[in-house]
Scaffold this motif. Sequence first.
Motif, PDB file in Angstrom:
ATOM      1  N   MET A   1       0.824  -1.162   0.000  1.00  0.00           N
ATOM      2  CA  MET A   1       0.000   0.000   0.000  1.00  0.00           C
ATOM      3  C   MET A   1       0.877   1.238   0.000  1.00  0.00           C
ATOM      4  O   MET A   1       1.816   1.307   0.781  1.00  0.00           O
ATOM      5  N   THR A   2       0.561   2.084  -0.828  1.00  0.00           N
ATOM      6  CA  THR A   2       1.323   3.330  -0.899  1.00  0.00           C
ATOM      7  C   THR A   2       0.478   4.473  -0.363  1.00  0.00           C
ATOM      8  O   THR A   2      -0.711   4.595  -0.651  1.00  0.00           O
ATOM      9  N   TYR A   3       1.145   5.235   0.401  1.00  0.00           N
ATOM     10  CA  TYR A   3       0.474   6.429   0.956  1.00  0.00           C
ATOM     11  C   TYR A   3       0.912   7.665   0.183  1.00  0.00           C
ATOM     12  O   TYR A   3       2.092   7.854  -0.067  1.00  0.00           O
ATOM     13  N   LYS A   4      -0.085   8.448  -0.100  1.00  0.00           N
ATOM     14  CA  LYS A   4       0.228   9.707  -0.774  1.00  0.00           C
ATOM     15  C   LYS A   4       0.198  10.824   0.275  1.00  0.00           C
ATOM     16  O   LYS A   4      -0.739  10.924   1.053  1.00  0.00           O
ATOM     17  N   SER A   5       1.192  11.576   0.239  1.00  0.00           N
ATOM     18  CA  SER A   5       1.279  12.692   1.183  1.00  0.00           C
ATOM     19  C   SER A   5       0.832  13.974   0.486  1.00  0.00           C
ATOM     20  O   SER A   5       1.378  14.360  -0.540  1.00  0.00           O
TER      21      SER A   5
END
Length: 172
Positions: A1-5
């Motif tokens: 899972m990639t988190y976008k900041s």
Amino acid sequence: MTYKSISNDSGMSEVIGVILITAIVVAASAIAYTVVNVYELEQPVIANIDIKSVDLSNNQEVVLVHRGGNSFDVTDISIFISVNGETLDNNLENLPVVGSTTGFYGALGGVLHKLSGATENYDHDNIWDPGDLGDFNIAKTTNRELNSGDLLKVTIYHRPSGAIISSPEHRV
């Protein structure tokens, strides 16, 4: 899972800046308004006072007439008299004068009266209104007797405002 900041705070800082500047301007305006209104400045009196007559007889009476402008209380004025450019030592600094004072007698205090033909002769209110006369006598104690040809100057100074109301001259 990639988190976008997401870091987009630029819109928030502009709104806070405008609110702070507005608050500072409103506070500064309120302070300036308060400071200015605390000090009530005395308005200068504007009046046209003229020398109506000078009697060279024994009493050396000088009659002043209020020809127009503001009414004022004689307790707020000082009168300085000079003859041929030389100011007399004794002047009318504390009015009204009751009885006599050094150098003068019968001076302005309670002796203001209307010009002839008015319905009321003496008002004795110490308020110098347009049409009122005021008189004083230069007493012998001044060691200065008026002579024909002398230049008499009467300077009327309003103490509360620190302004000269009038400074009429009259060749005797």
